[in-house]
Write an enzyme that holds these catalytic residues in place. Structure first.
Site, PDB file in Angstrom:
ATOM      1  N   ASP A   1       0.851  -1.193   0.000  1.00 53.29           N
ATOM      2  CA  ASP A   1       0.000   0.000   0.000  1.00 53.29           C
ATOM      3  C   ASP A   1       0.886   1.242   0.000  1.00 53.29           C
ATOM      4  O   ASP A   1       2.052   1.193   0.372  1.00 53.29           O
ATOM      5  CB  ASP A   1      -0.900  -0.009   1.240  1.00 53.29           C
ATOM      6  CG  ASP A   1      -1.838   1.202   1.276  1.00 53.29           C
ATOM      7  OD1 ASP A   1      -2.484   1.468   0.244  1.00 53.29           O
ATOM      8  OD2 ASP A   1      -1.906   1.885   2.311  1.00 53.29           O
ATOM      9  N   SER A   2       0.282   2.354  -0.412  1.00 53.94           N
ATOM     10  CA  SER A   2       1.009   3.622  -0.369  1.00 53.94           C
ATOM     11  C   SER A   2       1.313   4.037   1.072  1.00 53.94           C
ATOM     12  O   SER A   2       2.186   4.872   1.308  1.00 53.94           O
ATOM     13  CB  SER A   2       0.176   4.709  -1.046  1.00 53.94           C
ATOM     14  OG  SER A   2      -1.070   4.824  -0.392  1.00 53.94           O
TER      15      SER A   2
ATOM     16  N   TYR B   1      -0.228   8.500  -2.648  1.00 54.75           N
ATOM     17  CA  TYR B   1      -0.012   8.301  -4.085  1.00 54.75           C
ATOM     18  C   TYR B   1      -1.022   9.103  -4.910  1.00 54.75           C
ATOM     19  O   TYR B   1      -0.785   9.391  -6.079  1.00 54.75           O
ATOM     20  CB  TYR B   1      -0.170   6.819  -4.446  1.00 54.75           C
ATOM     21  CG  TYR B   1       1.026   5.933  -4.122  1.00 54.75           C
ATOM     22  CD1 TYR B   1       2.148   6.408  -3.449  1.00 54.75           C
ATOM     23  CD2 TYR B   1       1.016   4.590  -4.524  1.00 54.75           C
ATOM     24  CE1 TYR B   1       3.229   5.575  -3.171  1.00 54.75           C
ATOM     25  CE2 TYR B   1       2.097   3.754  -4.257  1.00 54.75           C
ATOM     26  CZ  TYR B   1       3.191   4.248  -3.582  1.00 54.75           C
ATOM     27  OH  TYR B   1       4.259   3.423  -3.315  1.00 54.75           O
TER      28      TYR B   1
ATOM     29  N   GLU C   1      -7.101   9.305   9.018  1.00 49.69           N
ATOM     30  CA  GLU C   1      -5.705   9.374   9.479  1.00 49.69           C
ATOM     31  C   GLU C   1      -5.601  10.113  10.810  1.00 49.69           C
ATOM     32  O   GLU C   1      -4.663   9.888  11.573  1.00 49.69           O
ATOM     33  CB  GLU C   1      -4.820   9.987   8.390  1.00 49.69           C
ATOM     34  CG  GLU C   1      -4.877   9.132   7.123  1.00 49.69           C
ATOM     35  CD  GLU C   1      -3.566   8.998   6.377  1.00 49.69           C
ATOM     36  OE1 GLU C   1      -2.796   9.971   6.360  1.00 49.69           O
ATOM     37  OE2 GLU C   1      -3.317   7.913   5.794  1.00 49.69           O
TER      38      GLU C   1
ATOM     39  N   CYS D   1     -11.963   3.099  -1.410  1.00 51.68           N
ATOM     40  CA  CYS D   1     -10.717   3.577  -0.813  1.00 51.68           C
ATOM     41  C   CYS D   1     -10.522   2.756   0.456  1.00 51.68           C
ATOM     42  O   CYS D   1     -11.473   2.589   1.233  1.00 51.68           O
ATOM     43  CB  CYS D   1     -10.809   5.061  -0.491  1.00 51.68           C
ATOM     44  SG  CYS D   1      -9.398   5.685   0.467  1.00 51.68           S
TER      45      CYS D   1
END
Lengths: 271, 271
Positions: A11-12, A43, A153, A185
């Site tokens: 994953d990014s 990304y 986040e 997402c």
């Protein structure tokens, strides 16, 4: 010494941990090697060419562990690099877009499907292509929701501010006559309850993270590659940024799926 | 002349039409060759060895059409012959038991999963094995419901009698603290609404027919075998019993998924 062949998940950054968590829940016998490119996240704003290059670098790193399957647990990277990586390596490669598309096709009764994701994912049209490849009879409405990833986040899964932000972000798609909505997402499953409240109970939410874990299960069975032992697998985590921060998030997000503080390795020679 | 490579679906009779119907809905570009062994139905009371032999005969017939995938759309035949057929032919073979198991593992939150099916399917323990192969952390309770198939074959999908029969048949499993229930027989999706009423809304029902169609989609994508044309595929139906009766049931069950009276071929040289 017996080394268990692993499921490699890349994953990014940390978003793909929702996929890892579901794999741990659905396939508790499987060992996971997780790679989060935290130094170069996100990304989303990068060019498709650069995302492809980064993804390839990580795959080149992961392939050395002889994984049984490689999972691109990032919608942006799946859109940019899945077909390229599938053609390149001799290991099954699974992205997060098609599993969500297949689940939505199964779930819909009206044929009207909604998709939300980052600007990059929605802009690529990858969900619409995946859905239309399966069936010409579906209508797809999609919307980029750039405000949602920051909420996750920051750990703001449930609050008045979260409800307000989600309500604003879903504004356009809320009025559409869809009967299911793909959470396109890997961050979004954390906001599932709020999104469900905002959309209403009659709209079925499809988590691409859950569906991807399910399809890893299908593919491993088909390839006769399911783990059979009863020992608890020891997962490995790699990141390119601050390992301490990554370790904290991993511990917090994976919660009951891991019994102790995860081992995190920092990798710095990628680019 | 271009002949589209088909998905071959076999069943002991008409039950597998629920799988065929879902494949038509989820993958409307795909051509289907359906084989119903109506002269020898039901398989339930037969020995496992005989079911294996019948399944092999049908596969030997279907393989001549060069199918892209073979689907054993019968729980009894899947339990008896799936692994044998998988080892025998060089084409992907999909049964109806594992897709339901994988979907239940994804759906459950408590780890307590119920399964209902015919006497043969439940007696084989195939669902419990499939679930336990994936996760040692699930509890499985299962119950044979021999009274349900006759209801479906008589077309009694919704009536007072149906509700009463379903309520009696689910008697034991109804009191169990399960959070999802696998409909482990291809006939049961027709009784979905009644079963949901009897079990209560909080129990999630898993249709092995729907989940199998979904996994055919996954496997064909993985093998790069999805159909891409925009022409309406012409499905083919074979049966070993009375073709007129089979044609009537097919027309009635498939309903809106087929535009005209299906072409049915009778095959009599199988055994």
């Amino acid at each position: 010494m017996f080394v268990q062949q692993a499921i490699a998940i890349l994953d990014s950054g940390v978003g793909g941990l929702t996929v890892a968590k579901e794999v741990m829940r659905q396939l508790p016998r499987e060992k996971i090697i997780y790679f989060g490119d935290t130094a170069r996240t996100p990304y989303g704003p990068r060019s498709s060419e650069q995302v492809k290059q980064f993804t390839e670098q990580i795959v080149d790193f992961l392939i050395q562990f002889n994984p049984k399957v490689i999972v691109i647990a990032c919608n942006t990277a799946t859109a940019a690099a899945l077909e390229y990586i599938r053609a390149k390596v001799n290991v099954p490669v699974i992205g997060v877009i098609h599993p969500g598309a297949r689940a939505a096709i199964m779930a819909t009764r009206t044929g009207r499907i909604g998709v939300i994701g980052t600007v990059g994912t929605i802009g690529s049209g990858a969900y619409t292509s995946a859905l239309k490849q399966l069936s010409p009879y579906v209508d797809v409405v999609s919307q980029a929701c750039p405000a949602l990833v920051p909420l996750v986040e920051q750990g703001e899964f449930r609050s008045e501010h979260t409800t307000h932000t989600v309500d604003q972000a879903l504004g356009e798609i809320k009025g559409q006559p869809i009967d299911c909505l793909i959470l396109g997402c890997t961050h979004y499953p954390f906001l599932m309850d709020t999104i469900q409240d905002v959309m209403g109970q009659e709209v079925k939410l499809i988590s691409s993270a859950d569906e991807t874990a399910r399809e890893i299960s299908t593919i491993l069975y088909d390839k006769r590659k399911l783990a059979s032992g009863d020992e608890t697998p020891v997962h490995q985590f790699f990141c390119t940024g601050d390992p301490r921060m990554f370790q904290n998030i991993t511990k917090q997000w994976l919660g009951e799926q891991i019994s102790k503080t995860p081992v995190v390795w920092q990798v710095t020679q990628l680019s």
